[in-house]
Structure formats: structure tokens, C-alpha cells
Scaffold this active site. Structure first.
Site, PDB file in Angstrom:
ATOM      1  N   HIS A  71     -12.307  -2.606   8.218  1.00  0.00           N
ATOM      2  CA  HIS A  71     -13.380  -2.885   9.178  1.00  0.00           C
ATOM      3  C   HIS A  71     -14.769  -2.773   8.556  1.00  0.00           C
ATOM      4  O   HIS A  71     -15.705  -3.425   9.034  1.00  0.00           O
ATOM      5  CB  HIS A  71     -13.248  -1.963  10.392  1.00  0.00           C
ATOM      6  CG  HIS A  71     -12.164  -2.374  11.333  1.00  0.00           C
ATOM      7  ND1 HIS A  71     -12.289  -2.310  12.707  1.00  0.00           N
ATOM      8  CD2 HIS A  71     -10.921  -2.866  11.099  1.00  0.00           C
ATOM      9  CE1 HIS A  71     -11.179  -2.753  13.271  1.00  0.00           C
ATOM     10  NE2 HIS A  71     -10.328  -3.080  12.311  1.00  0.00           N
TER      11      HIS A  71
ATOM     12  N   THR B 124       6.276  -1.860  13.180  1.00  0.00           N
ATOM     13  CA  THR B 124       7.522  -1.689  12.431  1.00  0.00           C
ATOM     14  C   THR B 124       8.196  -0.375  12.807  1.00  0.00           C
ATOM     15  O   THR B 124       7.600   0.482  13.466  1.00  0.00           O
ATOM     16  CB  THR B 124       7.262  -1.695  10.910  1.00  0.00           C
ATOM     17  OG1 THR B 124       6.504  -0.524  10.556  1.00  0.00           O
ATOM     18  CG2 THR B 124       6.489  -2.941  10.483  1.00  0.00           C
TER      19      THR B 124
ATOM     20  N   ASP C  40       5.743  -1.798   3.322  1.00  0.00           N
ATOM     21  CA  ASP C  40       6.757  -2.717   2.804  1.00  0.00           C
ATOM     22  C   ASP C  40       6.568  -4.064   3.489  1.00  0.00           C
ATOM     23  O   ASP C  40       5.528  -4.316   4.099  1.00  0.00           O
ATOM     24  CB  ASP C  40       8.171  -2.152   3.011  1.00  0.00           C
ATOM     25  CG  ASP C  40       8.479  -1.821   4.471  1.00  0.00           C
ATOM     26  OD1 ASP C  40       7.759  -2.328   5.365  1.00  0.00           O
ATOM     27  OD2 ASP C  40       9.434  -1.073   4.732  1.00  0.00           O
TER      28      ASP C  40
ATOM     29  N   HIS D  56      -0.320  -4.557   8.705  1.00  0.00           N
ATOM     30  CA  HIS D  56       0.122  -3.978   9.974  1.00  0.00           C
ATOM     31  C   HIS D  56       1.478  -3.296   9.847  1.00  0.00           C
ATOM     32  O   HIS D  56       1.958  -2.716  10.823  1.00  0.00           O
ATOM     33  CB  HIS D  56       0.189  -5.053  11.061  1.00  0.00           C
ATOM     34  CG  HIS D  56      -1.139  -5.376  11.662  1.00  0.00           C
ATOM     35  ND1 HIS D  56      -1.439  -6.605  12.194  1.00  0.00           N
ATOM     36  CD2 HIS D  56      -2.260  -4.626  11.815  1.00  0.00           C
ATOM     37  CE1 HIS D  56      -2.681  -6.600  12.648  1.00  0.00           C
ATOM     38  NE2 HIS D  56      -3.198  -5.407  12.429  1.00  0.00           N
ATOM     39  N   THR D  57       2.070  -3.371   8.672  1.00  0.00           N
ATOM     40  CA  THR D  57       3.268  -2.557   8.439  1.00  0.00           C
ATOM     41  C   THR D  57       2.944  -1.077   8.574  1.00  0.00           C
ATOM     42  O   THR D  57       3.827  -0.258   8.830  1.00  0.00           O
ATOM     43  CB  THR D  57       3.860  -2.853   7.041  1.00  0.00           C
ATOM     44  OG1 THR D  57       5.123  -2.216   6.905  1.00  0.00           O
ATOM     45  CG2 THR D  57       2.947  -2.356   5.928  1.00  0.00           C
TER      46      THR D  57
END
Length: 291
Positions: A40, A177, A184, A160-161
Site C-alpha cells: 500500500h 487459502t 505458495d 493473497h496466499t
């Protein structure tokens, strides 16, 4: 503000900050919010006006109170003790280093980090970051404005994992996830599965499936984690250097110390602590709800 002088002492303080960041992220399980802070701060860049970017301005109330930055004051405050112990380092460098370490400590790729970003007290206007409720056209508007590509959009979305969304911050809730503190390619695997009970898929996530240019990268990264890691490391480096031109000359040790020796050391430590981070992550998520 003036650019920092990246001399031997500055590099020593970068190395010290890196060690402290590893310890903080490992003990607090706060990799997701550190990655979000780095993203950000950098993601406000406008390639046409040369404004915004990775300049540390997110530390000011004017910017961290933007709606898209809700909750990031937590990360800013967590980093203050590290800044106090390595005072020469700019906030701009510290925030990007935190994002790099967050990825590596959780099992992700090594992202090259070159210091020298200058701090700024000029905050960008609100609205430069992606809106999770929108689609492919919006994603391109935002990322192309930064000077990034379709491949960068998909690779960086793979970040976003890590982490989860919180309704008080984004209006959405849930992790992407099954293991939100493990870096990953599972974000892409889950995306291709369709709706999964308990897992989040934002409109911007679904847009990656619906757009043919984006979809080919989703398919590639789902079947080939090594390629995802390679592309992610390249895209993350580009993001972390928005508004910053790394030194092309100067002491030979500047780049080699950070990109070779330090990388080898950090990689070894990162592998050792990754398992421990995953074990403690859910306890921290429950108590702190840090994304």
C-alpha cells in the site's frame, strides 16, 4: 526529503533491521500485514505524474486513515521499535524491507532488495489503490497507472496466499487459502476450484479467471509454482521500487552485500523458521486479526 547516503553503516543497519524483522514476523505471525503495508505504500505510484510510490508517506495519519489502509496503523506501530534501533534507515526502505522479509520468512521466493529510497511527507490523494469490488478494467487502470503489466497484476495477486480479509477493514471476511501464513501457489489452485466453503474470493480475484489475458497466468501459476515464484519475485521487486531508481554506480559492496551474501543468510534462516511461523500463525490471527 533528501535521499539517504547508502554507505557501509547504512548497510549494517539494513542487515540489523532484517534480523529484527525476521524475529518480529516469526514471533507475531504478522507477515500478511507487513506485506500489505509495503504494497500500500508503493502502490500509490503514478508513472505519468511521478507521484506517490514507495516513499514512506503511509506513516502519516493523512494517508493511513484512507479507507483502503484501514488497520495498517498496527503494522506501522510494530515497526517503530525496529526503526529506533536502525535510525539511519528511511521509512521507505524499512517498509519495503518488511514486505520482502514477510514473503521469504513464510516460504516464498527471495526478492532482491536494494536500499536508498527517500522518505516523503507528501501523501497521495485517496483512491489510488485497487477497489476489491471491481473487475478487470479497474485492475488495469490501477496497475497500468503504476507502469505495471498484466503479468504483474496476476503475480502480485498471488500475494493473497498470505493473510485474510476483515470486515471492519475491507467489508469482506475470510482467508484466500487453507494456510494463510504459508507463501505458495495455493491462491491460484483455490481460485480454479471455484467457490470453496470458508474461503474468500473477491470480485477482483474472480476477474483473473474471467479475463483471457489474466487467466493464462492463473493457469500457469497453478500448475507451476516455480514459475510463479520467479515471476512474483520480479513483480514484487518492481512494485517495491516504484518511484525509486536504484543506484547504478557506487561501492561495489552495496548491491553484492544485499543481493548475494545477505540473501544466502536470510534464505537459510527463512527455511528454518517457516514451519514455526505456520504453527503459531492461527493463534496470532485469532488474537490480533492482522491481515
Amino acid at each position: 526529503m533528501a535521499a539517504p547516503v547508502v554507505d557501509a553503516e547504512y548497510l549494517r543497519q539494513v542487515d540489523r533491521a532484517r534480523r529484527h524483522l525476521r524475529a518480529l514476523i516469526s514471533s507475531k505471525g504478522c507477515a500478511p500485514i507487513m506485506l500489505r503495508l509495503a504494497w500500500h505504500d508503493a502502490g500509490t505510484y503514478d508513472v505519468n505524474t511521478k507521484t506517490g510510490g514507495a516513499n514512506g508517506s503511509i506513516r502519516y495519519e493523512e494517508e493511513y486513515t484512507h479507507g483502503s489502509n484501514a488497520g495498517l496503523k498496527i503494522a506501522i506501530d510494530l515497526l517503530e521499535p525496529i526503526k529506533a534501533k536502525s535510525p539511519k534507515i528511511t521509512y521507505a526502505d524499512l517498509y519495503q524491507l518488511a514486505g520482502v522479509v514477510a514473503v521469504e520468512v513464510t516460504g516464498g521466493p527471495t526478492v532482491e532488495f536494494i536500499p536508498g529510497r527517500r522518505d516523503s511527507s507528501v501523501c497521495p490523494r485517496e483512491g489510488r489503490l485497487p477497489d476489491a469490488k471491481k473487475g478487470a478494467l479497474h485492475l488495469r487502470d490501477i496497475f497500468y497507472r503504476m507502469g505495471l503489466s498484466d503479468k504483474d497484476i496476476v503475480a502480485l495477486s498471488g500475494g493473497h496466499t498470505l493473510g485474510r480479509a476483515h470486515p471492519e477493514r475491507s467489508g469482506f471476511e475470510g482467508a484466500w487459502t487453507q494456510e494463510p501464513l504459508k507463501f505458495d501457489n495455493s491462491y491460484f489452485l483455490e481460485l480454479l476450484k471455484g467457490e470453496s466453503e470458508g474461503l474468500l474470493k473477491l470480485p477482483t480475484d474472480k476477474a483473473l479467471l474471467e479475463d483471457p489475458s489474466f487467466r493464462r497466468y492463473v493457469d500457469l501459476y497453478a500448475r507451476d509454482e516455480d514459475t510463479f515464484f520467479k515471476d512474483y519475485a520480479e513483480s514484487h521487486k518492481k512494485l517495491s521500487e516504484l518511484g525509486f531508481t536504484p543506484r547504478s554506480s557506487g561501492p561495489a559492496s552495496t548491491k553484492s552485500d544485499l543481493s548475494t551474501g545477505a540473501v544466502l543468510a536470510q534464505s537459510a534462516v527463512g527455511v528454518a523458521v517457516a514451519a514455526a511461523v505456520v504453527i503459531v500463525s492461527y493463534l496470532y490471527e485469532a488474537s490480533k486479526k492482522s491481515k
